[in-house]
Write an enzyme that holds these catalytic residues in place. Structure first.
Site, short mmCIF file in Angstrom:
data_model
loop_
_atom_site.label_atom_id
_atom_site.label_comp_id
_atom_site.label_asym_id
_atom_site.label_seq_id
_atom_site.Cartn_x
_atom_site.Cartn_y
_atom_site.Cartn_z
N GLU A 185 1.51 6.53 1.64
CA GLU A 185 1.04 7.92 1.55
C GLU A 185 2.02 8.78 0.75
O GLU A 185 2.38 9.87 1.17
CB GLU A 185 0.86 8.47 2.97
CG GLU A 185 -0.28 9.46 3.07
CD GLU A 185 -0.72 9.68 4.50
OE1 GLU A 185 -1.44 8.83 5.03
OE2 GLU A 185 -0.34 10.71 5.08
N LYS B 28 -11.11 1.06 1.89
CA LYS B 28 -9.82 1.47 2.46
C LYS B 28 -8.69 0.62 1.91
O LYS B 28 -7.61 1.13 1.58
CB LYS B 28 -9.84 1.43 4.00
CG LYS B 28 -8.45 1.76 4.53
CD LYS B 28 -8.34 2.35 5.87
CE LYS B 28 -6.86 2.72 6.10
NZ LYS B 28 -6.56 3.09 7.46
N HIS C 99 -12.73 11.15 19.01
CA HIS C 99 -12.24 11.24 17.63
C HIS C 99 -13.41 11.26 16.64
O HIS C 99 -13.46 12.10 15.73
CB HIS C 99 -11.32 10.05 17.34
CG HIS C 99 -10.74 10.08 15.97
ND1 HIS C 99 -9.79 11.01 15.57
CD2 HIS C 99 -10.98 9.32 14.87
CE1 HIS C 99 -9.48 10.81 14.31
NE2 HIS C 99 -10.20 9.78 13.86
N LYS D 287 -0.25 1.43 9.20
CA LYS D 287 0.28 2.56 9.96
C LYS D 287 0.42 2.14 11.42
O LYS D 287 -0.49 1.53 11.99
CB LYS D 287 -0.66 3.76 9.88
CG LYS D 287 -0.50 4.54 8.60
CD LYS D 287 -1.30 5.83 8.66
CE LYS D 287 -1.14 6.61 7.36
NZ LYS D 287 -2.01 7.80 7.33
N HIS E 110 -9.07 16.82 13.79
CA HIS E 110 -7.96 16.63 14.73
C HIS E 110 -7.73 17.89 15.56
O HIS E 110 -7.41 17.80 16.75
CB HIS E 110 -6.67 16.30 13.96
CG HIS E 110 -6.55 14.84 13.61
ND1 HIS E 110 -5.90 14.40 12.47
CD2 HIS E 110 -6.99 13.73 14.24
CE1 HIS E 110 -5.95 13.07 12.43
NE2 HIS E 110 -6.61 12.65 13.49
N HIS F 240 -10.55 15.41 8.66
CA HIS F 240 -9.65 15.29 9.81
C HIS F 240 -8.83 16.55 10.07
O HIS F 240 -8.27 16.69 11.16
CB HIS F 240 -8.70 14.10 9.63
CG HIS F 240 -9.35 12.76 9.89
ND1 HIS F 240 -10.44 12.31 9.18
CD2 HIS F 240 -9.07 11.79 10.80
CE1 HIS F 240 -10.78 11.11 9.62
NE2 HIS F 240 -9.97 10.77 10.61
N ARG G 120 -3.63 8.34 -0.53
CA ARG G 120 -3.97 7.91 0.83
C ARG G 120 -4.29 9.09 1.73
O ARG G 120 -5.10 8.97 2.67
CB ARG G 120 -2.84 7.06 1.41
CG ARG G 120 -3.20 6.48 2.75
CD ARG G 120 -2.31 5.35 3.18
NE ARG G 120 -2.73 4.89 4.48
CZ ARG G 120 -2.28 3.81 5.09
NH1 ARG G 120 -1.36 3.08 4.49
NH2 ARG G 120 -2.71 3.46 6.29
N ARG H 136 14.50 -5.73 14.68
CA ARG H 136 14.36 -5.10 13.35
C ARG H 136 13.17 -5.63 12.55
O ARG H 136 13.13 -5.54 11.34
CB ARG H 136 15.64 -5.26 12.51
CG ARG H 136 16.85 -4.63 13.16
CD ARG H 136 17.96 -4.41 12.16
NE ARG H 136 19.13 -3.91 12.84
CZ ARG H 136 20.08 -4.70 13.36
NH1 ARG H 136 20.01 -6.00 13.23
NH2 ARG H 136 21.10 -4.16 13.98
N ASN I 81 -7.90 11.32 5.00
CA ASN I 81 -8.00 12.31 6.08
C ASN I 81 -9.18 13.26 5.91
O ASN I 81 -9.27 14.27 6.61
CB ASN I 81 -6.72 13.16 6.14
CG ASN I 81 -5.67 12.51 7.00
OD1 ASN I 81 -4.56 12.38 6.56
ND2 ASN I 81 -6.01 12.09 8.19
N GLU J 240 -16.19 6.94 10.67
CA GLU J 240 -15.16 6.60 9.67
C GLU J 240 -15.79 5.82 8.50
O GLU J 240 -15.39 5.98 7.35
CB GLU J 240 -14.02 5.80 10.29
CG GLU J 240 -13.25 6.52 11.40
CD GLU J 240 -12.41 7.71 10.94
OE1 GLU J 240 -12.20 7.91 9.73
OE2 GLU J 240 -11.94 8.46 11.84
N1 GLY Z 1 -6.45 6.57 8.90
C1 GLY Z 1 -5.85 7.06 7.73
C2 GLY Z 1 -4.93 6.09 7.09
O1 GLY Z 1 -4.87 4.95 7.47
O2 GLY Z 1 -4.23 6.47 6.17
#
Ligand code: GLY
Length: 357
Positions: free
Chosen positions: A229, A219, A257, A139, A245, A241, A234, A117, A238, A181
């Site tokens: 998000e 960032k 990418h 993420k 994507h 993207h 956040r 956990r 994107n 990026e």
């Molecule tokens: N790569 C987008 C984010 O980390 O939210």
């Protein structure tokens, strides 16, 4: 959450130290050698790292190589890693240390989020893309046969160590992908882009270290304000993207990418201008002239729409795009399909005029 490993002040001399929410991000050339070892922990590392790396990896006895690239982000590999940790009887107070590109850090993050956990995690990204993006912000993700990143959790690492010297063994194409990026962060921030592209000869330079720091600082600031998000802030990361994507998937990943996002950024710039934004299309055109991605795009938008519908900014009312009023002024907007189709045609014309084939 398990206890955190102490970052011993003085054992590292980062050129920059910043926070991304609860994560400490340390940046500096040569940092790898000073990364503190956990009292009890396991090392996951990217099997794609060159052999010359083996002596430089943190000296943890319990260590496991994970497949390079997207092959790492499968339920099967995830299970293998969990079972190895269980086999080692790694307790809850132990830590995972992960070294590798964004796929390694995505997998390691999900393992850390779920083993017992949740156990503590520290990351040492080895690609530029992972340094400025994937490893920063908590993420984590696995893929399913139905799509990329469909399984995951937010699990911020305790620390991320960014050592630009690690880029010296990175293939040039991957070095370029990471810079896309960084360029994107610059458009969103209006300031975080150094105004130039770097070549592999620049890896040890102070300019690259500073550019990485500016990009990560941007960032980290977004992540700190919208870690999960929720507020829409956040989602602006994107930028480029939504089409990017879709092109990446439609091309069967023949577009990398970075290449797909660069094309997506140019489309975004044209769409922003069509909606009255002040132009960044000359900047995105310069990006395409530098990167020269293959124009692996269908002649019409229609085949891309099913991929675009899976974009995570889409809501019950349909597709939304991150657009720019001007550099540093992003906003989220729904766009009528007719305008999308005409802008896509303009994007193909413009890309062909730039010499992309
Ligand atoms: N790569 C987008 C984010 O980390 O939210």
């Amino acid at each position: 959450m398990s206890s955190r490993s102490e970052l011993r002040p003085g054992s590292l001399a980062p050129a920059a130290k910043l926070s991304a929410g609860k994560t400490s991000v340390l940046i500096g050339r040569g940092l790898l050698a000073g990364v503190p070892l956990p009292e009890r922990g396991a090392l996951l590392y990217d099997a794609g790292l060159p052999d010359s790396w083996s002596a430089a990896l943190p000296a943890l006895e319990q260590r496991l190589a994970v497949p390079a690239g997207e092959q790492a982000k499968t339920l099967a590999v995830y299970e293998q890693v969990l079972r190895r940790l269980a086999d080692w009887a790694l307790p809850r107070g132990a830590e995972l240390l992960a070294v590798g590109g964004g796929c390694t850090t995505d997998l390691a993050g999900f393992v850390a989020a779920t083993y017992l956990r949740g156990v503590a995690l520290r990351l040492i990204p080895t690609t530029l893309l992972a340094m400025v993006d994937a490893a920063v912000g908590g993420k984590t993700a696995l893929n399913l046969p139905e799509g990329k990143n469909l399984v995951g959790a937010f699990w911020p690492p305790e620390a991320v160590y960014i050592d630009p010297l690690l880029l010296s063994t990175l293939p040039e194409a991957a070095f370029k992908d990471g810079q896309v990026e960084m360029f994107k962060h610059g458009l969103l921030d209006g300031a975080a882009w150094p105004g130039r592209f770097f070549s592999p000869e620049d890896v040890a330079s102070e300019q690259l270290e500073r550019a990485i720091t500016a990009s990560v600082t941007f960032k980290a600031g977004v992540v700190a304000r919208d870690p999960q998000e929720r507020s829409g802030l956040r989602a602006q990361l994107n930028l480029g993207h939504t089409l990017g994507h879709a092109l990446e998937a439609w091309s069967g990943h023949r577009l990398s990418h970075g290449q797909a996002v660069a094309l997506g950024l140019h489309f975004m710039a044209l769409l922003s201008e069509a909606l009255g934004g002040s132009g960044v299309a000359s900047e995105t055109a310069a990006l395409l002239r530098w990167l020269r991605p293959p124009l692996l795009c269908p002649p019409e938008l229609a085949p891309l729409l099913p991929w675009m519908a899976r974009d995570k900014k889409a809501d019950l009312q349909g597709l939304r795009f991150t657009l720019l009023r001007a550099p540093g002024q992003p906003y989220l907007e729904r766009v009528p399909q007719g305008l999308l189709a005409s802008t896509y045609a303009a994007f193909l014309r413009s890309s062909a005029q730039l010499g992309l084939v």
